[in-house]
Design a protein around this motif. Structure first.
Motif, PDB file in Angstrom:
ATOM      1  N   ALA A   1       0.676  -1.184   0.029  1.00 50.91           N
ATOM      2  CA  ALA A   1      -0.197   0.194   0.078  1.00 50.91           C
ATOM      3  C   ALA A   1       0.817   1.081  -0.071  1.00 50.91           C
ATOM      4  CB  ALA A   1      -1.007  -0.061   1.162  1.00 50.91           C
ATOM      5  N   LEU A   2       0.613   2.109  -0.961  1.00 52.34           N
ATOM      6  CA  LEU A   2       1.444   3.483  -0.922  1.00 52.34           C
ATOM      7  C   LEU A   2       1.681   4.325   0.383  1.00 52.34           C
ATOM      8  CD1 LEU A   2       0.723   5.043  -4.345  1.00 52.34           C
ATOM      9  CD2 LEU A   2       2.535   3.555  -3.755  1.00 52.34           C
ATOM     10  N   PRO A   3       0.907   4.233   1.113  1.00 49.18           N
ATOM     11  CA  PRO A   3       1.080   4.760   2.585  1.00 49.18           C
ATOM     12  C   PRO A   3       2.283   4.323   3.321  1.00 49.18           C
ATOM     13  CG  PRO A   3      -1.335   5.174   1.990  1.00 49.18           C
ATOM     14  CD  PRO A   3      -0.740   4.110   0.908  1.00 49.18           C
ATOM     15  N   GLU A   4       2.077   2.731   3.397  1.00 47.40           N
ATOM     16  CA  GLU A   4       2.848   2.254   4.224  1.00 47.40           C
ATOM     17  C   GLU A   4       4.203   2.071   3.367  1.00 47.40           C
ATOM     18  OE1 GLU A   4       3.832  -2.344   5.719  1.00 47.40           O
ATOM     19  OE2 GLU A   4       1.681  -1.578   5.841  1.00 47.40           O
ATOM     20  N   PHE A   5       4.570   1.935   2.042  1.00 50.03           N
ATOM     21  CA  PHE A   5       5.602   2.183   1.392  1.00 50.03           C
ATOM     22  C   PHE A   5       6.387   3.331   1.550  1.00 50.03           C
ATOM     23  CE2 PHE A   5       7.378   3.344  -2.888  1.00 50.03           C
ATOM     24  CZ  PHE A   5       8.493   2.375  -3.192  1.00 50.03           C
ATOM     25  N   ILE A   6       5.678   4.606   1.301  1.00 48.92           N
ATOM     26  CA  ILE A   6       6.415   6.030   1.496  1.00 48.92           C
ATOM     27  C   ILE A   6       6.683   6.006   3.024  1.00 48.92           C
ATOM     28  CG2 ILE A   6       5.826   8.248   1.717  1.00 48.92           C
ATOM     29  CD1 ILE A   6       3.746   7.855  -0.565  1.00 48.92           C
ATOM     30  N   ALA A   7       5.931   5.431   3.878  1.00 44.93           N
ATOM     31  CA  ALA A   7       6.437   5.505   5.373  1.00 44.93           C
ATOM     32  C   ALA A   7       7.598   4.769   5.629  1.00 44.93           C
ATOM     33  CB  ALA A   7       5.450   4.911   6.363  1.00 44.93           C
ATOM     34  N   ARG A   8       7.890   3.594   4.828  1.00 45.58           N
ATOM     35  CA  ARG A   8       9.137   2.680   5.037  1.00 45.58           C
ATOM     36  C   ARG A   8      10.326   3.508   4.123  1.00 45.58           C
ATOM     37  NH1 ARG A   8       6.181  -1.144   3.045  1.00 45.58           N
ATOM     38  NH2 ARG A   8       7.234  -1.303   1.125  1.00 45.58           N
ATOM     39  N   GLY A   9      10.062   4.705   3.625  1.00 41.91           N
ATOM     40  CA  GLY A   9      11.311   5.426   2.980  1.00 41.91           C
ATOM     41  C   GLY A   9      11.376   5.014   1.370  1.00 41.91           C
ATOM     42  N   GLY A  10      10.133   4.429   0.897  1.00 42.32           N
ATOM     43  CA  GLY A  10       9.813   4.368  -0.432  1.00 42.32           C
ATOM     44  C   GLY A  10       9.727   5.801  -1.214  1.00 42.32           C
ATOM     45  N   VAL A  11       9.962   5.930  -2.243  1.00 39.82           N
ATOM     46  CA  VAL A  11       9.911   7.030  -2.972  1.00 39.82           C
ATOM     47  C   VAL A  11       9.063   6.969  -4.096  1.00 39.82           C
ATOM     48  CG1 VAL A  11      10.980   8.872  -4.727  1.00 39.82           C
ATOM     49  CG2 VAL A  11      12.184   8.056  -2.444  1.00 39.82           C
ATOM     50  N   VAL A  12       7.893   7.658  -4.149  1.00 42.95           N
ATOM     51  CA  VAL A  12       6.775   7.579  -5.333  1.00 42.95           C
ATOM     52  C   VAL A  12       7.125   8.657  -6.108  1.00 42.95           C
ATOM     53  CG1 VAL A  12       4.545   7.256  -5.727  1.00 42.95           C
ATOM     54  CG2 VAL A  12       5.472   6.188  -3.875  1.00 42.95           C
ATOM     55  N   LEU A  13       7.137   8.517  -7.447  1.00 40.70           N
ATOM     56  CA  LEU A  13       7.407   9.593  -8.399  1.00 40.70           C
ATOM     57  C   LEU A  13       6.161   9.614  -9.519  1.00 40.70           C
ATOM     58  CD1 LEU A  13      11.120   8.985  -9.077  1.00 40.70           C
ATOM     59  CD2 LEU A  13      10.014  10.810  -7.678  1.00 40.70           C
ATOM     60  N   ALA A  14       5.595  10.851  -9.660  1.00 45.99           N
ATOM     61  CA  ALA A  14       4.260  10.819 -10.818  1.00 45.99           C
ATOM     62  C   ALA A  14       4.581  11.349 -11.859  1.00 45.99           C
ATOM     63  CB  ALA A  14       3.234  11.087 -10.010  1.00 45.99           C
ATOM     64  N   CYS A  15       4.153  10.810 -12.926  1.00 48.58           N
ATOM     65  CA  CYS A  15       4.310  11.455 -14.355  1.00 48.58           C
ATOM     66  C   CYS A  15       3.207  12.629 -14.596  1.00 48.58           C
ATOM     67  CB  CYS A  15       4.229  10.321 -15.346  1.00 48.58           C
ATOM     68  SG  CYS A  15       4.077  10.984 -16.999  1.00 48.58           S
ATOM     69  N   ASP A  16       3.871  13.588 -14.675  1.00 50.47           N
ATOM     70  CA  ASP A  16       3.056  14.875 -15.053  1.00 50.47           C
ATOM     71  C   ASP A  16       2.236  14.690 -16.307  1.00 50.47           C
ATOM     72  OD1 ASP A  16       1.990  17.431 -14.283  1.00 50.47           O
ATOM     73  OD2 ASP A  16       3.261  18.248 -15.694  1.00 50.47           O
ATOM     74  N   LEU A  17       2.654  14.139 -17.323  1.00 53.67           N
ATOM     75  CA  LEU A  17       2.200  13.923 -18.498  1.00 53.67           C
ATOM     76  C   LEU A  17       0.855  13.118 -18.461  1.00 53.67           C
ATOM     77  CD1 LEU A  17       5.092  13.575 -20.972  1.00 53.67           C
ATOM     78  CD2 LEU A  17       3.682  15.574 -20.622  1.00 53.67           C
ATOM     79  N   ALA A  18       0.941  12.180 -17.632  1.00 47.80           N
ATOM     80  CA  ALA A  18      -0.208  11.354 -17.412  1.00 47.80           C
ATOM     81  C   ALA A  18      -0.969  11.858 -16.473  1.00 47.80           C
ATOM     82  CB  ALA A  18       0.501   9.794 -16.840  1.00 47.80           C
ATOM     83  N   LEU A  19      -0.631  12.574 -15.549  1.00 47.65           N
ATOM     84  CA  LEU A  19      -1.643  13.324 -14.653  1.00 47.65           C
ATOM     85  C   LEU A  19      -2.265  14.390 -15.500  1.00 47.65           C
ATOM     86  CD1 LEU A  19      -2.438  13.493 -11.732  1.00 47.65           C
ATOM     87  CD2 LEU A  19      -0.905  15.569 -11.394  1.00 47.65           C
ATOM     88  N   ALA A  20      -1.780  14.811 -16.753  1.00 48.67           N
ATOM     89  CA  ALA A  20      -2.609  15.868 -17.428  1.00 48.67           C
ATOM     90  C   ALA A  20      -3.688  15.178 -18.130  1.00 48.67           C
ATOM     91  CB  ALA A  20      -1.594  16.323 -18.453  1.00 48.67           C
ATOM     92  N   VAL A  21      -3.557  13.802 -18.500  1.00 50.95           N
ATOM     93  CA  VAL A  21      -4.609  13.185 -19.121  1.00 50.95           C
ATOM     94  C   VAL A  21      -5.809  13.111 -18.231  1.00 50.95           C
ATOM     95  CG1 VAL A  21      -5.312  10.810 -19.994  1.00 50.95           C
ATOM     96  CG2 VAL A  21      -3.088  12.124 -20.554  1.00 50.95           C
ATOM     97  N   ILE A  22      -5.467  12.669 -16.740  1.00 50.05           N
ATOM     98  CA  ILE A  22      -6.503  12.673 -15.815  1.00 50.05           C
ATOM     99  C   ILE A  22      -7.159  13.885 -15.456  1.00 50.05           C
ATOM    100  CG2 ILE A  22      -6.827  12.167 -13.238  1.00 50.05           C
ATOM    101  CD1 ILE A  22      -6.410   9.464 -15.195  1.00 50.05           C
ATOM    102  N   ALA A  23      -6.439  14.877 -15.561  1.00 50.52           N
ATOM    103  CA  ALA A  23      -6.915  16.420 -15.392  1.00 50.52           C
ATOM    104  C   ALA A  23      -7.947  16.529 -16.474  1.00 50.52           C
ATOM    105  CB  ALA A  23      -5.844  17.233 -15.336  1.00 50.52           C
ATOM    106  N   GLY A  24      -7.751  16.098 -17.712  1.00 48.86           N
ATOM    107  CA  GLY A  24      -8.647  16.408 -18.767  1.00 48.86           C
ATOM    108  C   GLY A  24      -9.975  15.605 -18.447  1.00 48.86           C
ATOM    109  N   HIS A  25      -9.956  14.417 -18.034  1.00 48.88           N
ATOM    110  CA  HIS A  25     -11.051  14.082 -17.635  1.00 48.88           C
ATOM    111  C   HIS A  25     -11.885  14.660 -16.493  1.00 48.88           C
ATOM    112  CE1 HIS A  25     -13.685  10.748 -15.983  1.00 48.88           C
ATOM    113  NE2 HIS A  25     -13.364  10.742 -14.713  1.00 48.88           N
ATOM    114  N   MET A  26     -10.746  15.035 -15.395  1.00 45.85           N
ATOM    115  CA  MET A  26     -11.515  15.758 -14.098  1.00 45.85           C
ATOM    116  C   MET A  26     -12.123  17.197 -14.841  1.00 45.85           C
ATOM    117  SD  MET A  26      -8.415  15.404 -11.657  1.00 45.85           S
ATOM    118  CE  MET A  26      -8.951  15.929 -10.133  1.00 45.85           C
TER     119      MET A  26
END
Length: 142
Positions: free
Chosen positions: A69-94
Motif C-alpha cells: 500500500a502506498l502510504p506504508e511504502f512511503i512510510a518505510r522510505g520508498g519514493v513515489v514519483l508521478a508522471c506529470d504528462l499522465a496526470l494531465a490526461v486525468i486532469a482532462g477527465h476531471m
C-alpha cells in the motif's frame, strides 16, 4: 547483492495508466476513477471502487500485499514519483466531469495526489534521472 536494507531504497514511478494509483480516494470517488481504470482488488482481482494502492492491513489485507500500500511504502522510505504528462490526461477527465478549464482541473489533479508523491515532468524523466543521478537500476514491472 549482500547489502543491508538500510543501504537500499526503492523508487516507484507511476506513469501512463498507473497514475490513478497516485490519487486520493476522494478523487477516485468524485471522478469515477475505478471505472475509468478498470481497477481490481490486489488479491482477488475482483472489480473494486477503492484505489488498489490504498488497500492495506486496515482493510484485512495480509502480508506481503499490505506492505505494498502506498502510504506504508512511503512510510518505510520508498519514493513515489508521478508522471506529470499522465496526470494531465486525468486532469482532462476531471475538467470534463467538473465543467472547468484545463488550468483549474490540473490544479485539482495536483491537489489530489497522495501525500508524499513527488510529481515529475514525465515518468521517463523520473526513471532516467534516478538512473543517472542516484545510480538506480531500472526494473520494469508492467
Amino acid at each position: 547483492l549482500g547489502l543491508p536494507a538500510s543501504e537500499l531504497s526503492t523508487a516507484l514511478v507511476l506513469r501512463h495508466n498507473g497514475i490513478v494509483l497516485a490519487l486520493r480516494q476522494s478523487a477516485w470517488d468524485r471522478y469515477g476513477l475505478a471505472e475509468l481504470s478498470k481497477a481490481t482488488h490486489p488479491v482477488t482481482d475482483a472489480p473494486t471502487k477503492r484505489n488498489p494502492a490504498l488497500i492495506g492491513a486496515e482493510d484485512g489485507l495480509g502480508q506481503p500485499h499490505a506492505s505494498f500500500a502506498l502510504p506504508e511504502f512511503i512510510a518505510r522510505g520508498g519514493v513515489v514519483l508521478a508522471c506529470d504528462l499522465a496526470l494531465a490526461v486525468i486532469a482532462g477527465h476531471m475538467a470534463r466531469v467538473d465543467g472547468v478549464d484545463a488550468a483549474v482541473a490540473k490544479a485539482r489533479a495536483v491537489e489530489a495526489l497522495l501525500p508524499g508523491v513527488l510529481l515529475q515532468p514525465s515518468g521517463v524523466f523520473a526513471v532516467l534521472h534516478a538512473q543517472r543521478e542516484a545510480g538506480a537500476l531500472y526494473i520494469r514491472a508492467s
